[in-house]
Design an enzyme around this catalytic site. Structure first.
Site, mmCIF file in Angstrom:
data_model
loop_
_atom_site.group_PDB
_atom_site.id
_atom_site.type_symbol
_atom_site.label_atom_id
_atom_site.label_comp_id
_atom_site.label_asym_id
_atom_site.label_seq_id
_atom_site.Cartn_x
_atom_site.Cartn_y
_atom_site.Cartn_z
ATOM 1 N N GLU A 203 0.875 -1.247 -0.001
ATOM 2 C CA GLU A 203 -0.022 0.061 0.016
ATOM 3 C C GLU A 203 0.728 1.242 -0.329
ATOM 4 O O GLU A 203 0.836 2.200 0.924
ATOM 5 C CB GLU A 203 -1.088 -0.273 1.370
ATOM 6 N N GLU A 392 -5.694 -8.386 0.764
ATOM 7 C CA GLU A 392 -6.136 -8.255 2.343
ATOM 8 C C GLU A 392 -7.522 -7.918 1.867
ATOM 9 O O GLU A 392 -7.909 -7.279 1.214
ATOM 10 C CB GLU A 392 -5.398 -6.722 2.976
#
Ligand code: BGP
Length: 480
Positions: A203, A392
């Site tokens: 991320e 995720e």
């Protein structure tokens, strides 16, 4: 605006309003994929199932066996940075409990364990001399996975830069490309014989914008001047890390991950659509587009206009790398409304509760399973994206132990509804190959400390006792 509580709250600062009608996950489930269709076999025999974790969130042993401090050690030790005043000093003590924790994963019938290596554990000075004890630790973790027929997946960077490198400017300093390259060589050469699945960055939008733009994550810096070089250097490392892994690891499956969300306008007004375009560019386009040779989305994201100052000759070509896969990390959606007075993004976020949302997590994130479907579809539409994994997805709840049991039915419903949307995408031909939930264990949830519990396994942080939650048992049975 200063009292920012968690990663998602930087939306508030930048300008996001969440609204609209909540979809009841059960209704969505019924309308898209019937409960009876939601079986392991519906996803195919080769589909991978597992969990994602991150070093700082689980390992503990923060100063043990030669590890140096990371920016998260420094940040969490500073007064009032972490909501409950906690640190990751001990966390889940995975450093000592890794073997029994991997046994737990095995007992849930999962076959992927994604973890990150802590840069400050293997290169305590950031570069230079290698800490063999750190290298040995990850060998033990990998060997334990392999003995149990679990694929170890390594993330090179999950936000924990060595503090010694931050002292030299961290991600703002262009030298980070060399530092990161050295680290990437070390890790890929050390484990490349055993590990075939690799993630370069976790991320990048989150650690750059939240850490260096808004300042609510480590290292706590604010402003566009910090942010712009950080973004460019992270994007350079994203591609360079991919090239390094490819050069050192035969048959590697190389990816990188993005925190991505489906972004919707609050109203069908042009100005709300402009807010959507900006937010979408920040969340969904900022790092993938340079890697595909499309450049930064400057026209949709005006604050990027001075990023050119940090771009050197040949950089635009070096930003490109043909990843084997993209990791989609999705939790919720964003609904945006234009608010002219807020700089950069022109918007404001409203807590889902205020707009009548019924199901939202302990992080205040709405359950919105269609966001996963839309995001998978969106990323699969990019020319150059080969395959996708959901790397995720999960939800934090206020889990309670009653008679040694954690009854987290809401989380089971969350998983069912999101899996149904993933199956919908797969059935429509989107090449999604696996699902890693966040997370195996309750852990140190960054700015939020230990309160939000995301695990399939409950952790008593005083005793380090583990209790498999009902959602863990649900996965065990689903994956039988
Ligand atoms: C992802 C991070 C994870 C984990 C998860 C939960 O963005 O990669 O490390 O923390 O989010 O969200 P949050 O950390 O905002 O609670």
């Amino acid at each position: 605006m200063i009292n920012i509580l968690n990663r998602k709250e930087f939306l508030r600062l930048l300008g996001i309003i969440a609204s609209g009608t909540l979809s009841n996950p059960q209704q969505v489930l019924a309308s898209i994929v019937k409960q009876s269709e939601l079986s392991k076999s519906a996803f195919g025999n080769d589909f991978l199932w597992g969990v994602s974790t991150a070093a700082y969130q689980i390992e503990g042993a923060s100063q043990e066996d030669g590890k140096s401090r990371s920016i998260w050690d420094t940040f969490s030790q500073k007064h009032r940075h972490i909501k409950d005043g906690s640190t990751g000093d001990i966390a889940c003590d995975f450093y000592h409990n890794y073997a029994s924790d991997i046994d737990l994963l095995k007992s849930l019938n999962m076959n992927v364990f994604r973890f990150s290596t802590a840069w400050s554990r293997v290169l305590p000075q950031g570069t230079g001399s290698v800490n063999q004890k750190g290298i040995d630790f990850y060998h033990r973790v990998i060997d334990k996975c392999l003995e149990n027929n679990i694929h170890p997946w390594i993330s090179l960077y999950h936000w924990d830069l060595p503090q010694v490198l931050q002292d030299k400017g961290g991600w703002m300093n262009r030298e980070v490309i060399d530092w990161f390259s050295e680290y990437a060589h070390l890790i890929s050469k050390s484990y490349g014989d055993k590990v075939k699945d690799w993630i370069v960055l976790n991320e990048p939008t989150a650690f750059t914008v939240v850490g260096y733009g808004v300042g609510v994550h480590a290292p706590g810096l604010r402003g566009v001047n910090h942010l712009l070089p950080t973004i460019h250097h992270a994007a350079m490392c994203q591609a360079e890390g991919g090239r390094i892994i490819r050069s050192n690891v035969s048959n590697a499956n190389i990816g990188t991950t993005f925190s991505c969300s489906h972004v919707m306008p609050l109203r069908s007004l042009e100005k709300d659509h402009i807010a959507v375009e900006r937010w979408d560019a920040l969340l969904n386009r900022l790092f993938i587009e340079p890697s595909l040779g499309l450049g930064y989305p400057i026209s949709s994201l005006p604050f990027l206009r001075n990023i050119d100052k940090h771009i050197k000759e040949d950089d635009m070509e070096k930003l490109v790398f043909d990843f084997d896969f993209i990791g989609i990390q999705n939790y919720t959606r964003e609904v945006v409304k234009n608010i002219g007075i807020i700089p950069y993004m022109h918007g404001l976020e409203i807590h889902p509760a205020k707009r009548g949302a019924k199901d939202f997590s302990d992080m205040g994130w709405e359950f919105y399973p269609e966001s996963l479907y839309e995001t998978l579809k969106r990323f699969s539409n990019y020319k150059g994206v080969k395959k996708l994994y959901v790397t995720e997805n999960g939800c934090a709840l206020q889990d309670q132990v009653v008679d040694n049991r954690v009854e987290d039915t809401q989380r089971i419903n969350y998983f069912k509804s999101y899996l149904a949307q993933m199956l919908r995408a797969k059935n429509e031909g989107i090449d999604v190959r696996g699902y890693l939930c966040w997370s195996l264990l309750d852990n140190f949830e960054w700015r939020e400390g230990y309160r939000p519990r995301y695990g399939l396994v409950y952790v008593d942080f005083k005793t380090q006792e583990r209790i498999i939650k009902d959602s863990g048992y649900w996965f065990r049975d689903f994956l039988k």
